[in-house]
Motif scaffolding. Structure first.
Motif, mmCIF file in Angstrom:
data_model
loop_
_atom_site.group_PDB
_atom_site.id
_atom_site.type_symbol
_atom_site.label_atom_id
_atom_site.label_comp_id
_atom_site.label_asym_id
_atom_site.label_seq_id
_atom_site.Cartn_x
_atom_site.Cartn_y
_atom_site.Cartn_z
ATOM 1 N N UNK A 190 0.827 -1.207 0.000
ATOM 2 C CA UNK A 190 0.000 0.000 0.000
ATOM 3 C C UNK A 190 0.865 1.263 0.000
ATOM 4 N N UNK A 191 1.953 1.220 0.751
ATOM 5 C CA UNK A 191 2.772 2.418 0.954
ATOM 6 C C UNK A 191 3.918 2.544 -0.034
ATOM 7 N N UNK A 192 4.271 1.457 -0.685
ATOM 8 C CA UNK A 192 5.388 1.504 -1.614
ATOM 9 C C UNK A 192 6.738 1.572 -0.931
ATOM 10 N N UNK A 193 6.836 1.046 0.299
ATOM 11 C CA UNK A 193 8.124 1.050 1.002
ATOM 12 C C UNK A 193 8.685 -0.368 1.060
ATOM 13 N N UNK A 194 9.919 -0.472 1.456
ATOM 14 C CA UNK A 194 10.600 -1.763 1.477
ATOM 15 C C UNK A 194 10.234 -2.548 2.735
#
Length: 281
Positions: A190-194
């Motif tokens: 959802x957040x596009x983080x690793x």
């Protein structure tokens, strides 16, 4: 696995490859070295029906058992997950207008901030128990929705890394999966983080925290966690969010935060679906 024999005179039917990609969002899980990983299995639903923009499968609410669009219907989310005032440091409930609870004023934790979507009470205690202990992986998306809503309400910074609280080998064998890793993967999409399940290590098994007095809880997790030695450089100067299903004593989150800060992380947040009332003793 033994091959099924064909009828006399009939040609053997070829087996479809296990990795074949399919639809209808039917997910099965196979064990990997550390965690259960998803394998998507093909179904026979016509491709046109699957791709139709209006198509959406109905679902039964896990709380009221009514039919709707998700595993937790809007009515139950409104009734049982309304936002409440929380300490910005540890996510314990506070009265309106109070930023920090007395406990965090007296003895602030190692992590910078915490967010919690709900209190650990009805119906969330049952649903989290199903998700955690009874193979309720279908609840992961709904619990992720709650956590993402809490993240938006608190206008929390998007972290560089979203890391699950690790399980020990014994509990991983008992459950077959780490519920925190399930949440971390869903939220990171959802957040596009690793995110990564192998960055944090639990290097010794610990008994459950809830039954222990405060001094024992702190000692119980001391030295129980480590950073994967070959990955430490990836954390230097990074903002980290630890993710878990429930925070009770906060001793686990505090110990992991210390390990991350020692490794060079810039800051650590804690994200949990549910928060229990902090113990008094």
């Amino acid at each position: 696995m033994a091959e099924l024999s064909a009828a006399p005179g009939a040609a053997a039917r070829p087996r479809p490859p296990l990795h074949r990609s399919i639809s209808a969002s039917r997910h099965y899980c196979l064990p990997s070295a550390q965690y259960i990983e998803e394998v998507i299995v093909q179904t026979e639903i016509p491709r046109v029906a699957r791709s139709a923009p209006w198509h959406r499968w109905p679902s039964q609410c896990a709380v009221c058992h009514g039919w709707g669009a998700g595993r937790i219907c809007g009515r139950c989310a409104k009734r049982f997950a309304d936002p409440v005032d929380r300490c910005r440091r540890c996510a314990a409930r506070v009265v309106a207008g109070i930023a920090l609870c007395g406990r965090c004023v007296r003895s602030p934790p190692s992590f910078e901030s915490a967010i919690a979507a709900v209190d650990y009470s009805h119906p969330w205690d049952r649903l989290i128990g199903d998700f955690k202990y009874r193979d309720g992986l279908d609840l992961g998306g709904a619990l992720c929705d709650l956590l993402m809503a809490a993240h938006q309400r608190h206008a929390a910074d998007t972290p560089d890394w979203l890391l699950p609280v690790p399980l020990g080998a014994q509990r991983l064998r008992e459950r077959g999966y780490n519920q925190s890793w399930v949440l971390a993967r869903l939220c990171s999409r959802r957040l596009g983080c690793r995110t990564d399940a192998s960055m944090l290590l639990r290097i010794r098994e610990t008994p459950h925290q809830l039954s222990l007095p405060r001094e024992r809880r702190l000692a119980n997790v001391r030295g129980a966690f480590a950073i994967e030695p070959t990955r430490r450089a990836e954390l230097i100067g990074r903002r980290i969010a630890l993710i878990d299903d429930v925070m009770t004593t906060q001793a686990t989150a505090d110990e992991l935060s210390r390990a991350l800060l020692v490794a060079g992380a810039q800051s650590v947040q804690v994200w949990v679906v549910a928060r229990t009332p902090p113990p008094e003793h």
